[in-house]
Enzyme design. Structure first.
Site, PDB file in Angstrom:
ATOM      1  N   PRO A  25       0.844  -1.207   0.000  1.00 49.29           N
ATOM      2  CA  PRO A  25       0.000   0.000   0.000  1.00 49.29           C
ATOM      3  C   PRO A  25       0.875   1.252   0.000  1.00 49.29           C
ATOM      4  O   PRO A  25       1.788   1.374   0.813  1.00 49.29           O
ATOM      5  CB  PRO A  25      -0.807  -0.130   1.291  1.00 49.29           C
ATOM      6  CG  PRO A  25      -0.013  -1.050   2.157  1.00 49.29           C
ATOM      7  CD  PRO A  25       0.723  -1.975   1.242  1.00 49.29           C
ATOM      8  N   HIS A 174      -5.937  -1.883   8.052  1.00 49.51           N
ATOM      9  CA  HIS A 174      -4.702  -1.173   8.413  1.00 49.51           C
ATOM     10  C   HIS A 174      -4.658  -1.046   9.928  1.00 49.51           C
ATOM     11  O   HIS A 174      -5.200  -0.119  10.524  1.00 49.51           O
ATOM     12  CB  HIS A 174      -4.671   0.200   7.756  1.00 49.51           C
ATOM     13  CG  HIS A 174      -3.309   0.821   7.719  1.00 49.51           C
ATOM     14  ND1 HIS A 174      -2.257   0.369   8.483  1.00 49.51           N
ATOM     15  CD2 HIS A 174      -2.811   1.871   6.993  1.00 49.51           C
ATOM     16  CE1 HIS A 174      -1.183   1.116   8.240  1.00 49.51           C
ATOM     17  NE2 HIS A 174      -1.497   2.024   7.341  1.00 49.51           N
ATOM     18  N   GLY A 175      -3.986  -2.010  10.558  1.00 44.45           N
ATOM     19  CA  GLY A 175      -3.838  -1.996  12.002  1.00 44.45           C
ATOM     20  C   GLY A 175      -2.421  -1.655  12.427  1.00 44.45           C
ATOM     21  O   GLY A 175      -1.990  -2.058  13.514  1.00 44.45           O
ATOM     22  N   TYR A 179      -1.531   4.315  13.305  1.00 43.49           N
ATOM     23  CA  TYR A 179      -2.885   4.796  13.054  1.00 43.49           C
ATOM     24  C   TYR A 179      -3.864   4.201  14.067  1.00 43.49           C
ATOM     25  O   TYR A 179      -3.459   3.577  15.034  1.00 43.49           O
ATOM     26  CB  TYR A 179      -3.265   4.549  11.596  1.00 43.49           C
ATOM     27  CG  TYR A 179      -2.344   5.286  10.650  1.00 43.49           C
ATOM     28  CD1 TYR A 179      -2.259   6.678  10.683  1.00 43.49           C
ATOM     29  CD2 TYR A 179      -1.521   4.608   9.752  1.00 43.49           C
ATOM     30  CE1 TYR A 179      -1.390   7.376   9.854  1.00 43.49           C
ATOM     31  CE2 TYR A 179      -0.652   5.295   8.915  1.00 43.49           C
ATOM     32  CZ  TYR A 179      -0.587   6.676   8.970  1.00 43.49           C
ATOM     33  OH  TYR A 179       0.279   7.368   8.150  1.00 43.49           O
ATOM     34  N   ARG A 226      -2.879  -5.871   8.813  1.00 40.29           N
ATOM     35  CA  ARG A 226      -1.495  -5.401   8.929  1.00 40.29           C
ATOM     36  C   ARG A 226      -1.266  -4.884  10.344  1.00 40.29           C
ATOM     37  O   ARG A 226      -2.095  -4.120  10.865  1.00 40.29           O
ATOM     38  CB  ARG A 226      -1.218  -4.284   7.916  1.00 40.29           C
ATOM     39  CG  ARG A 226       0.273  -3.973   7.759  1.00 40.29           C
ATOM     40  CD  ARG A 226       0.517  -2.871   6.762  1.00 40.29           C
ATOM     41  NE  ARG A 226       1.832  -3.012   6.135  1.00 40.29           N
ATOM     42  CZ  ARG A 226       2.481  -2.036   5.505  1.00 40.29           C
ATOM     43  NH1 ARG A 226       1.937  -0.830   5.407  1.00 40.29           N
ATOM     44  NH2 ARG A 226       3.651  -2.250   4.956  1.00 40.29           N
ATOM     45  N   GLY A 295      12.071  -2.786   2.663  1.00 43.34           N
ATOM     46  CA  GLY A 295      13.391  -2.652   2.085  1.00 43.34           C
ATOM     47  C   GLY A 295      13.934  -3.885   1.390  1.00 43.34           C
ATOM     48  O   GLY A 295      15.122  -3.956   1.106  1.00 43.34           O
TER      49      GLY A 295
END
Length: 347
Positions: A25, A174-175, A179, A226, A295
């Protein structure tokens, strides 16, 4: 590099991926002023459809979840219709795409949604200014009431249903990354003393309620999550966080997520309270489908998957610089190097 990256991978009975490379994302802030995906976004995602799975840019579940300009939503009919164009284009090109569902919590700003309260677990302010809107300073959030929390769970589930209506193959909750859901999971941001704070079980409650509500709405086979066990972005680490994630991962191991995705910008980072890298920690406690990120090159990801460190890899910035990332890697062609000025346009 082994060919493991290009082997199909079956997530579950409903979904098989063409390869093990996910497009991570990537927040691009390119939706229109009504947070509706644009034609440029349709073309952008379709060009990357040969990824095993595209995870959409983080997409807000309701207006007060917005913390950055022009981030797309999934709470109006116009937004759903806009995403339908994206998903149709990706699927016509043979791809699969999940929507990443997002509420920024204390990283939201009233500027974006008309001056209402910013909701978070506790009245713990993030220091600093809003990216891409540096004139905006973060505000002290309002602690979410129990009624607020119940409504948030319902709104996550509704956004998931909206995503399926919009043609997505599933959703990633989106955990991670500091956030809203992640804010409940870390002591730095969660100072509550009710059933959503204090103990590992209580601090994990909101994440699990959201996950279970979404799975009840759209099915476990379409529900992914996530998480960021290591606090590193808009968050300070706390040794007690380890116990929270020990509990959470045990609970997730007993569920049937499509996959679990680690939220980290650089997987070489080590966290004292996790005993090393976030991916090592998660893999030691979670033995179902795990997505590594942070990465990796194709070579290093291939080696990590061969070694059993995770099952799938999410690639981020190289996908911005190389819409044809999959074919270039497969054919061992040189990649264009990512630069920040590439964020100015969708290519």
């Amino acid at each position: 590099m082994s060919d493991i990256l290009f082997q199909p991978y079956r997530l579950n009975k409903a979904l098989e991926l063409n390869n093990r490379i996910l497009m991570a994302p990537l927040t691009r802030c390119m939706a229109d002023d009504n947070l509706v995906p644009t034609d440029d976004m349709v073309a952008y995602y379709a060009r990357r459809a040969d990824a095993g799975l595209i995870i959409s840019e983080a997409t807000i579940i309701r207006p007060d979840g917005q913390g950055y300009p022009n981030t797309p939503g999934l709470f109006t009919d116009a937004q759903i219709q806009g995403w339908k164009k994206v998903t149709a284009a990706v699927q016509r090109a043979g791809g699969k795409i999940f929507a990443q569902l997002w509420h920024t919590g204390r990283v939201a700003h009233p500027y974006f949604f008309g001056g209402e309260d910013v909701l978070a677990p506790s009245a713990e302010k993030v220091e600093g200014t809003v990216p891409r809107r540096r004139e905006l300073t973060y505000v002290t959030p309002k602690p979410a009431t129990l009624n607020d929390i119940q409504q948030l769970v319902q709104d996550y589930a509704q956004a998931a249903a909206n995503a399926i209506e919009a043609g997505f193959d599933g959703v990633e909750i989106h955990g991670a990354n500091g956030y809203l859901i992640d804010q409940f999971l870390h002591h730095d941001s969660n100072k509550r003393s009710d059933e959503y704070g204090g103990s590992p079980e209580n601090m994990s409650r909101f994440a699990l309620e959201v996950t279970d509500a979404i799975a009840a709405s759209i099915g476990w086979e379409k529900t992914a999550l996530r998480i960021s066990p290591g606090a590193y972005f808009n968050m300070q680490g706390d040794a007690r966080d380890r116990q929270v994630f020990d509990y959470l991962l045990n609970e997730l191991q007993n569920r049937d997520l499509a996959y679990l995705h680690i939220g980290i910008f650089d997987d070489s980072m080590e966290f004292d309270y996790l005993g090393g890298r976030a991916s090592q920690y998660v893999r030691s406690r979670y033995h179902k489908t795990l997505v590594g990120v942070g990465g990796f090159t194709a070579d290093s990801a291939s080696q990590a998957i061969d070694a059993g460190e995770f099952d799938l890899v999410a690639i981020g910035r190289p996908f911005i610089a190389n819409p044809d990332y999959i074919s270039k890697v497969r054919n061992q062609q040189d990649l264009v190097t990512y630069t920040d000025d590439m964020l100015a346009t969708l290519v």
